[in-house]
Design an enzyme around this catalytic site. Structure first.
Site, PDB file in Angstrom:
ATOM      1  N   SER A 159      15.668-130.974 -79.832  1.00 51.09           N
ATOM      2  CA  SER A 159      14.271-130.980 -79.394  1.00 51.09           C
ATOM      3  C   SER A 159      13.530-132.132 -80.072  1.00 51.09           C
ATOM      4  O   SER A 159      13.571-132.258 -81.297  1.00 51.09           O
ATOM      5  CB  SER A 159      13.618-129.645 -79.759  1.00 51.09           C
ATOM      6  N   CYS A 218       6.445-118.602 -84.069  1.00 48.23           N
ATOM      7  CA  CYS A 218       6.422-117.587 -83.011  1.00 48.23           C
ATOM      8  C   CYS A 218       6.179-116.189 -83.585  1.00 48.23           C
ATOM      9  O   CYS A 218       5.790-115.292 -82.884  1.00 48.23           O
ATOM     10  CB  CYS A 218       7.745-117.584 -82.245  1.00 48.23           C
ATOM     11  N   ASN A 264      15.395-122.087 -88.533  1.00 49.87           N
ATOM     12  CA  ASN A 264      14.017-122.571 -88.468  1.00 49.87           C
ATOM     13  C   ASN A 264      13.106-121.988 -89.534  1.00 49.87           C
ATOM     14  O   ASN A 264      12.128-122.603 -89.928  1.00 49.87           O
ATOM     15  CB  ASN A 264      13.430-122.289 -87.077  1.00 49.87           C
ATOM     16  N   GLY A 308      13.666-128.074 -76.065  1.00 47.56           N
ATOM     17  CA  GLY A 308      14.840-127.476 -76.698  1.00 47.56           C
ATOM     18  C   GLY A 308      15.186-126.127 -76.078  1.00 47.56           C
ATOM     19  O   GLY A 308      16.363-125.795 -75.872  1.00 47.56           O
ATOM     20  N   THR A 309      14.160-125.356 -75.761  1.00 40.93           N
ATOM     21  CA  THR A 309      14.378-124.044 -75.138  1.00 40.93           C
ATOM     22  C   THR A 309      15.155-124.212 -73.834  1.00 40.93           C
ATOM     23  O   THR A 309      16.073-123.438 -73.532  1.00 40.93           O
ATOM     24  CB  THR A 309      13.015-123.358 -74.866  1.00 40.93           C
TER      25      THR A 309
HETATM   26  C1  LIG Z   1      15.971-123.275 -83.863  1.00 41.80           C
HETATM   27  C2  LIG Z   1      15.066-123.535 -82.702  1.00 41.80           C
HETATM   28  N1  LIG Z   1      15.549-123.393 -81.450  1.00 41.80           N
HETATM   29  C3  LIG Z   1      14.770-123.614 -80.381  1.00 41.80           C
HETATM   30  C4  LIG Z   1      13.465-123.997 -80.507  1.00 41.80           C
HETATM   31  C5  LIG Z   1      12.639-124.263 -79.269  1.00 41.80           C
HETATM   32  O1  LIG Z   1      12.487-125.657 -79.066  1.00 41.80           O
HETATM   33  P1  LIG Z   1      11.322-126.188 -78.098  1.00 41.80           P
HETATM   34  O2  LIG Z   1      10.036-125.923 -78.803  1.00 41.80           O
HETATM   35  O3  LIG Z   1      11.574-127.661 -77.932  1.00 41.80           O
HETATM   36  O4  LIG Z   1      11.457-125.468 -76.824  1.00 41.80           O
HETATM   37  C6  LIG Z   1      12.906-124.130 -81.774  1.00 41.80           C
HETATM   38  C7  LIG Z   1      11.473-124.458 -81.939  1.00 41.80           C
HETATM   39  O5  LIG Z   1      10.760-123.859 -82.721  1.00 41.80           O
HETATM   40  C8  LIG Z   1      13.738-123.901 -82.910  1.00 41.80           C
HETATM   41  O6  LIG Z   1      13.255-124.011 -84.146  1.00 41.80           O
END
Ligand SMILES: Cc1ncc(COP(=O)(O)O)c(C=O)c1O
Length: 395
Positions: free
Chosen positions: A199, A326, A151, A71-72
């Site tokens: 993601s 995080c 999140n 997702g990042t």
């Molecule tokens: C809102 C949001 N964006 C981005 C991410 C990052 O996704 P990924 O872990 O697949 O890189 C997360 C993951 O915690 C998320 O909750």
């Protein structure tokens, strides 16, 4: 699992049917989807089926889905692409409550002369739409990006309204829908976003697979160049097993949303909150409850530091988190809760409890018991109204 897992916004267990679907592509079906022989073409077909399954989950066309490494990556790819295509415009409109996978990219872009305008939220965690409207209509706006669901709190944003305002102002609109896809209805026919990030590991596919939706006819400049896979939008030999897995997970979640819309998950989440609130005083539910994703409870426990609660709960066999994964281990109160106007005390005494389709009633009852025990324990050693250093006595 050897503990009660209530941290599904951090990641989820891979669904057994997903494991079954992906396994052949880790073993016998190891071929490169770009290979010309029949076995390679069969693998390519599996990738295309997965693309169809992911597209279907969000109401997209199959040609609008591109697989990414996570997702990042999807977020980074869109934001850097937009930053490269915006001419003289230098304003990025976003919100105060975005994930670091958006905020850190925006901050990096300030080094290239961009200005970040972060729109606030109300006490319930929802975007200030008036401020958003004003911001997207200002001069020099490059693009806008707003998360679909948060999140930490699970609060679903007024995404249709924010998207409509951005589009009316002719400002490109991206949404980080990583916490929404699979948990609530996300349909790009109803909310005509330009770009959307997904993601897999948030909805029972493995970690390390994501997808990017780019509306047909909307420009995109790839971050990765190379072999031209994913129609040139994301070069690199496809992670076939994880792509197949994400497709299968998307199919499962679409069926689930179509059948009960996660009503069962919401019922268990509400049950957990009820047990806790009935047994403890000084508990506040954070965020506008009518806008939450079905699986998330965000609770503040007066006179209790969340960092201490987490240690005790871990000891008692319950995994959940304070703010986002995080943030765990960091002393600063979460930026999301600060944006909601919470005091440092409230922010630092809040737990995020996030369920999944696998959470059972027995787990909820046991976890509630453990939360109550941990809160009582912590209050007894810290003293009500006297939050000092966290002292933990384990049993
Ligand atoms: C809102 C949001 N964006 C981005 C991410 C990052 O996704 P990924 O872990 O697949 O890189 C997360 C993951 O915690 C998320 O909750």
């Amino acid at each position: 699992m050897d503990m009660i897992y209530l941290d599904s916004n951090a990641t989820t267990k891979v669904h057994p049917e997903v494991v079954e679907a992906m396994l052949p592509y880790l073993t016998d079906q190891c071929y490169n989807p770009s290979s010309g022989y029949r076995a390679g073409k069969k693998v390519k077909d599996a990738v295309e089926l997965a693309r169809e399954q992911v597209a279907s989950l969000i109401g997209a066309d199959i040609r609008e889905i591109y697989f990414t490494g996570c997702g990042t990556e999807a977020n980074n790819a869109v934001l850097y692409s937009l930053a490269g295509m915006c001419g003289e415009n230098r304003k990025i409109i976003t919100s105060e409550i975005e994930h670091s996978a958006i905020l850190r990219v925006c901050e990096h872009l300030t080094e290239r002369g961009f200005e970040i305008i972060k729109i606030g939220v109300d006490g319930g965690g929802r975007l200030d739409l008036d401020a958003w409207e004003k911001a997207v209509n200002a001069d020099g706006v490059a693009f806008s990006t707003l998360m679909w669901a948060n999140n930490e709190t699970g609060i679903i944003q007024p995404i249709a309204e924010a998207c409509a305002l951005a589009k009316a102002a002719k400002v490109p609109f991206h949404t980080d829908a990583i916490q929404a896809v699979g948990k609530t209805v996300v349909d790009v026919r109803e909310v005509p976003v330009d770009y959307l990030s997904i993601s897999g590991h948030k909805f029972h596919a493995p970690k390390g697979i994501g997808a990017l939706y780019v509306r047909s006819g909307i420009r995109f400049e790839p971050m990765f160049r190379g072999g031209g896979q994913e129609s040139g939008y994301r070069s690199g030999t496809e992670n076939v097993a994880s792509i197949v897995a994400m497709g299968k997970a998307a199919e499962i979640m679409q069926a689930k949303l179509g059948s009960d819309g996660h009503a069962g998950v919401a019922e268990l989440r509400d049950y957990l909150e009820t047990i806790i609130k009935d047994s403890l005083d000084g508990v506040q539910v954070n965020g506008a409850v009518e806008y939450r994703t079905a699986n998330t409870a965000h609770l503040a426990f007066e006179d209790c530091e969340a960092s201490g609660l987490l240690i005790l709960l871990d000891e008692y066999g319950v995994a959940c988190s304070a703010g986002s994964a995080c943030m765990t281990g960091k002393q600063q109160p979460s930026h999301v809760q600060k944006a909601m106007g919470f005091s440092n005390e409230r922010a630092n005494s809040s737990l995020r409890i996030s369920l999944s389709i696998f959470t059972t009633r027995e787990e909820v009852e046991e976890a509630a018991k453990m939360v109550i025990k941990a809160v009582n324990k912590l209050r007894s050693v810290q003293g009500r109204g006297n939050v000092g250093p966290v002292v933990i006595y384990t049993e």
